[in-house]
Motif scaffolding. Structure first.
Motif, PDB file in Angstrom:
ATOM      1  N   ARG A  42       7.488  30.339 -41.658  1.00  0.00           N
ATOM      2  CA  ARG A  42       7.031  30.242 -42.875  1.00  0.00           C
ATOM      3  C   ARG A  42       6.952  29.094 -43.561  1.00  0.00           C
ATOM      4  NH1 ARG A  42       8.383  35.254 -44.507  1.00  0.00           N
ATOM      5  NH2 ARG A  42       9.751  36.492 -43.272  1.00  0.00           N
ATOM      6  N   PHE A  43       5.813  29.243 -44.677  1.00  0.00           N
ATOM      7  CA  PHE A  43       5.661  27.996 -45.579  1.00  0.00           C
ATOM      8  C   PHE A  43       5.417  28.334 -46.827  1.00  0.00           C
ATOM      9  CE2 PHE A  43       1.705  30.034 -43.766  1.00  0.00           C
ATOM     10  CZ  PHE A  43       1.051  30.070 -44.920  1.00  0.00           C
ATOM     11  N   VAL A  44       5.890  27.511 -47.894  1.00  0.00           N
ATOM     12  CA  VAL A  44       5.842  27.695 -49.185  1.00  0.00           C
ATOM     13  C   VAL A  44       4.909  26.946 -50.066  1.00  0.00           C
ATOM     14  CG1 VAL A  44       8.263  28.643 -49.082  1.00  0.00           C
ATOM     15  CG2 VAL A  44       7.740  25.971 -49.457  1.00  0.00           C
ATOM     16  N   ASP A  45       4.070  26.208 -49.267  1.00  0.00           N
ATOM     17  CA  ASP A  45       3.053  25.248 -49.870  1.00  0.00           C
ATOM     18  C   ASP A  45       2.114  24.576 -48.824  1.00  0.00           C
ATOM     19  OD1 ASP A  45       4.445  23.083 -48.841  1.00  0.00           O
ATOM     20  OD2 ASP A  45       5.617  22.622 -50.836  1.00  0.00           O
ATOM     21  N   GLU A  46       1.215  24.051 -49.577  1.00  0.00           N
ATOM     22  CA  GLU A  46      -0.174  23.613 -48.569  1.00  0.00           C
ATOM     23  C   GLU A  46       0.419  22.313 -47.567  1.00  0.00           C
ATOM     24  OE1 GLU A  46      -4.177  23.569 -49.635  1.00  0.00           O
ATOM     25  OE2 GLU A  46      -4.027  21.399 -49.276  1.00  0.00           O
ATOM     26  N   PRO A  47       1.333  21.443 -48.209  1.00  0.00           N
ATOM     27  CA  PRO A  47       1.892  20.537 -47.138  1.00  0.00           C
ATOM     28  C   PRO A  47       2.529  21.093 -45.838  1.00  0.00           C
ATOM     29  CG  PRO A  47       2.048  19.650 -49.342  1.00  0.00           C
ATOM     30  CD  PRO A  47       1.464  21.023 -49.318  1.00  0.00           C
ATOM     31  N   GLN A  48       3.651  21.989 -46.372  1.00  0.00           N
ATOM     32  CA  GLN A  48       4.153  22.530 -44.955  1.00  0.00           C
ATOM     33  C   GLN A  48       3.341  23.428 -44.443  1.00  0.00           C
ATOM     34  OE1 GLN A  48       7.108  25.466 -46.518  1.00  0.00           O
ATOM     35  NE2 GLN A  48       8.582  24.662 -44.903  1.00  0.00           N
ATOM     36  N   PHE A  49       2.395  24.196 -44.871  1.00  0.00           N
ATOM     37  CA  PHE A  49       1.410  24.950 -44.274  1.00  0.00           C
ATOM     38  C   PHE A  49       0.748  23.901 -43.242  1.00  0.00           C
ATOM     39  CE2 PHE A  49      -2.333  27.976 -44.921  1.00  0.00           C
ATOM     40  CZ  PHE A  49      -2.384  28.576 -43.738  1.00  0.00           C
ATOM     41  N   LYS A  50       0.321  22.879 -43.484  1.00  0.00           N
ATOM     42  CA  LYS A  50      -0.376  22.052 -42.712  1.00  0.00           C
ATOM     43  C   LYS A  50       0.526  21.453 -41.322  1.00  0.00           C
ATOM     44  CE  LYS A  50      -3.008  18.526 -44.319  1.00  0.00           C
ATOM     45  NZ  LYS A  50      -3.426  17.394 -45.094  1.00  0.00           N
ATOM     46  N   ARG A  51       1.745  21.172 -41.925  1.00  0.00           N
ATOM     47  CA  ARG A  51       2.658  20.735 -40.723  1.00  0.00           C
ATOM     48  C   ARG A  51       2.890  21.860 -39.852  1.00  0.00           C
ATOM     49  NH1 ARG A  51       5.268  18.677 -45.405  1.00  0.00           N
ATOM     50  NH2 ARG A  51       6.944  20.448 -45.391  1.00  0.00           N
ATOM     51  N   VAL A  52       2.961  23.061 -40.173  1.00  0.00           N
ATOM     52  CA  VAL A  52       3.156  24.190 -39.344  1.00  0.00           C
ATOM     53  C   VAL A  52       1.921  24.463 -38.529  1.00  0.00           C
ATOM     54  CG1 VAL A  52       3.401  26.712 -38.999  1.00  0.00           C
ATOM     55  CG2 VAL A  52       4.764  25.539 -40.784  1.00  0.00           C
ATOM     56  N   MET A  53       0.815  24.195 -38.908  1.00  0.00           N
ATOM     57  CA  MET A  53      -0.537  24.621 -37.986  1.00  0.00           C
ATOM     58  C   MET A  53      -0.663  23.347 -37.262  1.00  0.00           C
ATOM     59  SD  MET A  53      -1.311  27.629 -39.024  1.00  0.00           S
ATOM     60  CE  MET A  53      -2.594  27.493 -37.782  1.00  0.00           C
ATOM     61  N   GLN A  54      -0.337  22.222 -37.620  1.00  0.00           N
ATOM     62  CA  GLN A  54      -0.395  21.063 -36.751  1.00  0.00           C
ATOM     63  C   GLN A  54       0.622  21.217 -35.639  1.00  0.00           C
ATOM     64  OE1 GLN A  54      -1.424  17.108 -37.235  1.00  0.00           O
ATOM     65  NE2 GLN A  54       0.470  16.243 -36.334  1.00  0.00           N
TER      66      GLN A  54
END
Length: 257
Positions: free
Chosen positions: A160-172
């Motif tokens: 799960r992610f709640v904002d763009e910085p966390q989204f980027k970390r998950v995808m990386q």
């Protein structure tokens, strides 16, 4: 008629080769390479495929004060080469590609601010090697909030992610592992003049996916810059590329110390 077999090329360990070229003691070479994180990587990782299976998004368009709902869905889970073709311009071809890139990257690339403000949900599924990855998120006040699901059925894992910085970390984390890629060693100059070692991650790799309409670059986003050269060596699969990047990045740092 006698024929001679070709003499096989002789290979020596990386540390031995460096010691021989630098005229340094073997122990000193090993200590220096270890200190600066330079490792022998003679072979590139095996190539793994990345394929989009489905793209869907929806939102609310506002033009000249008129509001209208819209949605788009495209299943491309089959072999072949696909094109996005329309008779008129400015009807959404670029949006389809940029939305897919948003899901792959964890951040927008060249999606226009206007279109981004219209979007309310995105749902993209793709295959990373043989692994199914589904990225689904809602957009509220320009902030993505959603999940990345890996695999299917009882073995599925959800991030799960709640904002763009966390989204980027998950995808990386997911994409580098799925495609057997490693961060690209680099160096970066800070505002105070110091040079520091730096690793370009998954977002840097995705800059090679698309030659944007406003760029003359074939790979990467700009012509002739250092990242373009590094991306080219990675995607071509040149041996020793990672070792070269590590050594060059550390040398740049030492040069300004």
């Amino acid at each position: 008629m006698n024929t001679m077999s070709p003499t096989p090329l002789e290979s020596i360990p990386f540390v031995d080769a460096v010691a021989g070229r630098s005229k340094k003691d073997m122990a000193e070479v090993e200590a220096t390479l270890t200190k600066h994180g330079v490792v022998a990587a003679p072979s590139p990782p095996p190539a793994r495929q990345l394929r989009i299976k489905r793209i869907a998004f929806a939102g609310v368009k506002v033009l000249h004060g008129v509001t209208s709902d819209f949605e788009f869905g495209w299943d491309v889970d089959q072999d072949g080469l696909f094109g996005i073709v329309t008779r008129d311009n400015l009807v959404g071809k670029t949006t389809v590609i940029q939305v897919a890139l948003w899901a792959l990257r964890g951040s927008t690339k060249n999606l226009s601010d206007t279109v981004a403000s219209w979007l309310r949900s995105v749902d993209v599924t793709f295959l990373a090697d043989k692994r199914s990855v589904r990225v689904a998120f809602a957009i509220d006040d320009a902030t993505p909030n959603g999940t990345v699901s890996i695999g299917e059925g009882v073995d599925q894992k959800v991030h799960r992610f709640v904002d763009e910085p966390q989204f980027k970390r998950v995808m990386q984390e997911i994409m580098l592992e799925a495609l057997a890629l490693e961060p690209i060693p680099a160096s970066r100059k800070l505002a105070d003049g110091r040079m520091v070692a730096w690793d370009d991650g998954w977002t840097a790799y995705t800059r090679a996916f698309l030659a944007d309409a406003d760029s003359d670059a074939i790979i990467g986003e700009h012509i002739g810059n250092d990242l373009t050269q590094r991306l080219l060596q990675v995607f071509v699969g040149l041996p020793w590329a990672r070792t070269l990047f590590q050594a060059r990045a550390r040398l740049n740092v030492l040069a300004v110390c």
